[in-house]
Every structure is written in structure tokens, then in C-alpha cells.
Design an enzyme around this catalytic site. Structure first.
Site, PDB file in Angstrom:
ATOM      1  N   LYS A 178       0.867  -1.172   0.000  1.00 41.85           N
ATOM      2  CA  LYS A 178       0.000   0.000   0.000  1.00 41.85           C
ATOM      3  C   LYS A 178       0.911   1.233   0.000  1.00 41.85           C
ATOM      4  CE  LYS A 178      -2.744   3.399   1.247  1.00 41.85           C
ATOM      5  NZ  LYS A 178      -2.220   4.784   1.249  1.00 41.85           N
ATOM      6  N   GLU A 253       8.930   1.949  11.250  1.00 41.70           N
ATOM      7  CA  GLU A 253      10.024   2.933  11.138  1.00 41.70           C
ATOM      8  C   GLU A 253       9.345   4.292  11.074  1.00 41.70           C
ATOM      9  OE1 GLU A 253      11.927   5.737   9.979  1.00 41.70           O
ATOM     10  OE2 GLU A 253      12.132   4.817   7.993  1.00 41.70           O
ATOM     11  N   CYS A 287      13.098  11.106   7.411  1.00 41.22           N
ATOM     12  CA  CYS A 287      12.936  10.810   8.833  1.00 41.22           C
ATOM     13  C   CYS A 287      14.241  10.968   9.598  1.00 41.22           C
ATOM     14  CB  CYS A 287      12.393   9.401   9.006  1.00 41.22           C
ATOM     15  SG  CYS A 287      13.347   8.144   8.146  1.00 41.22           S
ATOM     16  N   GLU A 388       8.422  16.864  14.896  1.00 44.23           N
ATOM     17  CA  GLU A 388       8.965  16.617  13.565  1.00 44.23           C
ATOM     18  C   GLU A 388       8.252  17.492  12.539  1.00 44.23           C
ATOM     19  OE1 GLU A 388      10.369  12.792  10.983  1.00 44.23           O
ATOM     20  OE2 GLU A 388       8.321  12.755  11.750  1.00 44.23           O
TER      21      GLU A 388
END
Length: 495
Positions: A178, A253, A287, A388
Site C-alpha cells: 500500500k 520505522e 525521517c 517533527e
């Protein structure tokens, strides 16, 4: 490639649209225009993909294929990706706006994962157990989990898919992919190569659409054994909760707020380049972005000035142009989020040293650009230092000594990556030991390899990708007992 392209999903080896006939537009972040469409799938499509993968795992030729045969298919797929690397990279650049130089480098490197795990496929071993019961023989087998759902993000779709796909297939699992609704095209293009490589029907399937519409159908499906996800921590937590209902395996992750730490004894010019690489490469959409630049106070002014001067010279432009250094951000909502964080930083007292908005160049006005932005006078309790952003915003934070640097570096809910710049070998090892992060780079940044495990501490995730550790995430251990005695012992007593 035509101006308007339609990509299709692949389920059970057959190309298909969504059952509803709906389509999702993919927009080029540089032009702001739709360039492709992918199927807008629903729950029925998601279920069909899972069921196809389950059939292939239980009954298909994949389930009886030797591990050596699986490895050969993986290596063949790697060869095909190497052949078409530039084509795949061009699709990714049109889809997510990242530099063609970055995407082509990734696509040329991706085959190494398929070669590596293709080689590991027939080296998955169990073992004979030393046994304290002389009339019993026992050994272990390592077996695949079953159907794996791989959910990938929009920033590096094929690379981060490969980190899941290669070890999962090497271990003998089947897959439902996906991809992000924003950047599905390169994944669907990859399926052409999967077919050419000769993978059996149903081993690798795709389903495209919005996560909130089909995500639960995939992650909570009773035929799914594992979810491998890369993305934000809030979505990761929701997936974890959904997977827990079926006690499914997970690899997550997630995000990061990585400290990139410069000591006064570092090679200053190298450290400045490392700071730039850590945050402005990929427009900060990674990330592992070194979004918190921790600088020892004695060189704080010098480093700040050099970083600002270096970033000021960065060339914004067409990501397909080899001279461009900073491209647009991938989605319009993401650009709005980044601009909002700039306002928050100012409100909290951070001082904008560079950028702080969108570029004024008319040549860039159609694209979703954000200026490389640097804030000074940042304290670690500001939102700009704690949350973030996933964009080209750097927060520079001063520190006094090693203890102070460790205190700031570890004062975060995240623990994905970190950098240390020093010429002191004792300090390099000490900092690497004490930083609570899954990756510590010393005198470098943003280095990855198919041989090296990658993953996070704390809210940055669960499990590891790449390296030999990764294949363990897709295997389970079976213990077999064989009675060597002629008679059966007392059935009412534990053997």
C-alpha cells in the site's frame, strides 16, 4: 511518457483498476499540475489483494519453491531495476518533487538489496538442539510468517519499499503493498518488472488509495500476519493498535528529531557540510533529518554564520535539472505545515537567520517550494525543536560540554538517528555509546547500506530494516520434537 498517464494495480498477477472505477490524481510538485492517475481503491480491493497473497502463500508455486529459487527471482528483479533505474527515478521525481540526482542515485542502489537478500534466501538455517532428555531429538526451523502488508511513505517510495520487500520475499512471505496516495506511481511501475522477473501470481500485490479508507482493512485483516510501515509516529501508533487486535507482527520505522552535534574540535568545514546535508538534502523530507543542530558554544557563532552562508547559496529549481540543489516539498498540505511551524518558531522567540517563507522567484511560483530556513537562539523546549516538521527547517541549539550535549540530544521522544562531529576518538566512542538512537554517524551523515541495520529507539519505531537483522523480522521459529524411545512415557507427566 505521455503528459497524462494511468497506472494500474496488480492483484494475483493481473493489472486492475479499482472496483468502483474511481481514480486518484498524482500532482507534480514542481509544476503543480496533475500528470498521472492511480486507482482509488476501497475495502473490497484491499480484501482482494490480501486474499490473493494468502492463496499464493498457502497453495501457489511460491509455497513449494526452493529458497534458492526465490533468491534467483530476487536477483533477477534487481537486474531489471538496475536496467530501468533512470526511468523509475524520473517517475519518482515527477511524483514527489525530490531531486532526480537523489532519486536516480537511490534507484541505482536499490538492486543491492535484492542481490543481498537474494543471497541470504537459502542461508536461513535452523539447528539441532543439545538436549537434556536422551530419548528425545529436537531441532528448529525458520519459517515465513505469511502475508505481509507493506505501507510506504511519499518521500522515498521505492527505496523504503525495497527495505521491506527484499527481506520479506527472501524469507518466503507474500506481499500486499500500500503506497502513499501521493506517490504511488513508481511502485505500480515496479510491478511491470516484477512480472518480467517471473514472480508467481499473487506473491506481490498492490492496492492504492487513502490510508483512512483502506488502512484498517489491510492492517486488521485476519489473513495478514505482519505489517511493515514507514511514516509518522501518530499513524504508526494507530497501526500498532490495530495490529494488536490480531496479535500481528509489526515493523514500524517512524519519525525523528535527530541531533547533529558539532564539537569545537571538529573539522569545521566538514561539519558545516554535514549540517547542510542533514537538513536541506531532500528538502528536509526525511525521517533522519538532522533538524536539531547542536553546536558547542565556543564555535556557535562561527558555525551558525557558515551554515547560513552555505544554505543561502543553495539553488532552488526544477528537480530534473542537475544544477538544482533544493526542490519543492512533495505535497501542498506539507508545505502549509512547514510554513505554520515557521510562524510558531517566531512566536516562541526563535530568531530567523535565513529564509522563513516561500521563494519570490517567478520561475518557482507554480511549485510547492519552501526556502531553506535556519533558526538561531533555539532552546530544546520549543516546539520547533521537539516536533517533527519534515521540511527544510534547521534549529541551531548551543551546548557547553559533552554532558550538556547528551542531555539535549536525548531529551526527545524520538531516537532514530544522530550525528557527531569531532576529531577526538574517545569522544566519538563515548557519544556513540550514550546517544539513545538507532543510528549514530560520526563525521558523516545520511549514510545507509543494505548491510547495515536501520531503525529507531523510543517513538521512532520497532524493529530493524536492512542487514541480516532485517530477515529475522519476517521469520518465525518452529521447534520440532521426535521421540526416539520405543515406548510412550507416563501420559500424565510432563516430559
Amino acid at each position: 511518457m505521455s503528459e497524462q498517464t494511468r497506472f494500474q494495480n496488480v492483484v494475483n498477477g493481473t493489472k486492475c483498476d479499482s472496483t468502483t472505477g474511481r481514480w486518484l490524481a498524482s500532482t507534480n510538485p514542481f509544476t503543480g499540475k496533475t500528470w498521472a492517475e492511480v486507482p482509488h481503491c476501497g475495502v473490497e480491493d484491499a480484501n482482494a489483494a490480501v486474499e490473493a497473497a494468502h492463496r499464493a502463500f498457502i497453495r501457489g508455486p511460491w509455497s513449494t519453491m526452493s529458497a534458492t529459487g526465490r533468491g534467483k527471482l530476487l536477483r533477477r528483479l534487481g537486474d531489471l531495476i538496475a536496467r530501468d533505474a533512470e526511468k523509475l527515478a524520473a517517475i519518482e521525481t515527477r511524483d514527489n518533487g525530490k531531486l532526480f540526482a537523489e532519486m536516480s542515485g537511490q534507484c541505482r542502489y536499490i538492486p543491492e538489496w535484492f542481490y543481498y537478500f537474494g543471497g541470504l534466501a537459502d542461508k536461513i538455517e535452523g539447528g539441532v538442539l543439545p538436549m537434556d532428555k536422551p530419548d528425545l531429538f529436537s531441532y528448529t526451523k525458520r519459517e515465513p510468517l505469511g502475508v505481509v502488508v507493506a505501507i510506504t511513505p511519499w518521500n522515498s517510495p521505492l527505496l523504503l519499499l525495497t527495505w521491506k520487500l527484499a527481506p520479506a520475499l527472501a524469507a518466503g512471505n507474500t506481499i500486499v503493498i500500500k503506497p502513499s496516495e501521493y506517490t504511488s506511481c513508481s511502485t505500480l511501475a515496479l510491478m511491470e518488472l516484477v512480472n518480467e522477473a517471473g514472480f508467481p501470481e499473487g506473491v506481490i500485490n498492490t492496492v492504492t488509495g487513502f490510508g483512512h479508507e483502506i488502512g484498517p482493512a489491510l492492517t486488521e485483516h485476519p489473513m495478514v500476519a505482519k505489517i511493515a510501515f514507514t511514516g509518522g509516529d501518530a499513524t504508526g501508533a494507530a497501526i500498532y493498535a490495530g495490529a494488536a487486535k490480531g496479535l500481528k507482527h509489526v515493523t514500524l520505522e517512524l519519525g525523528g528529531k535527530s541531533p547533529n552535534i558539532i564539537f569545537a574540535d571538529a573539522n569545521i568545514d566538514d561539519a558545516v557540510k554535514g549540517a547542510i546535508s542533514g537538513i536541506f538534502a531532500a528538502s528536509g523530507q526525511t525521517c533522519i533529518a538532522g533538524s536539531r543542530l547542536l553546536v558547542q558554544r565556543s564555535v556557535y557563532d562561527e558555525i551558525s554564520a557558515k551554515v547560513v552562508n552555505f544554505a543561502r547559496a543553495a539553488r532552488l529549481g526544477d528537480p530534473m535539472d542537475a544544477n538544482t540543489q533544493v526542490g519543492p516539498v512533495t505535497t501542498l498540505p506539507q508545505r502549509d505545515k512547514i510554513l505554520n511551524y515557521m510562524a510558531i518558531a517566531r512566536e516562541e522567540g526563535a530568531r530567523c537567520l535565513l529564509g522563513g517563507g516561500t521563494p519570490q522567484d517567478p520561475a518557482l511560483e507554480a511549485g510547492w517550494f519552501v526556502q531553506p530556513t535556519i533558526f538561531g537562539d533555539v532552546s530544546n523546549d520549543m516546539r520547533i525543536a521537539r516536533e517533527e516538521v519534515f521540511g527544510p527547517i534547521l534549529s541551531i541549539i548551543p551546548f557547553e560540554d559533552e554532558e550538556h550535549a547528551i542531555e539535549i540530544a536525548n531529551d526527545t521522544i524520538y531516537g532514530l538517528a544522530s550525528g557527531v562531529w569531532t576529531s577526538n576518538i574517545r569522544r566519538a566512542f563515548t557519544m556513540a555509546d550514550r546517544i539513545r538512537a538507532g543510528t549514530v554517524w560520526v563525521n558523516t551523515y545520511r549514510a545507509v547500506s543494505f548491510m547495515a541495520p536501520f531503525g529507531g529507539y523510543k517513538m521512532s519505531g520497532i524493529g530493524r530494516e536492512s542487514g541480516q537483522y532485517a530477515i529475522d523480522e519476517y521469520l518465525q521459529t518452529k521447534c520440532v520434537w521426535i521421540n526416539l524411545a520405543e515406548g510412550v512415557a507416563n501420559p500424565f507427566v510432563l516430559r
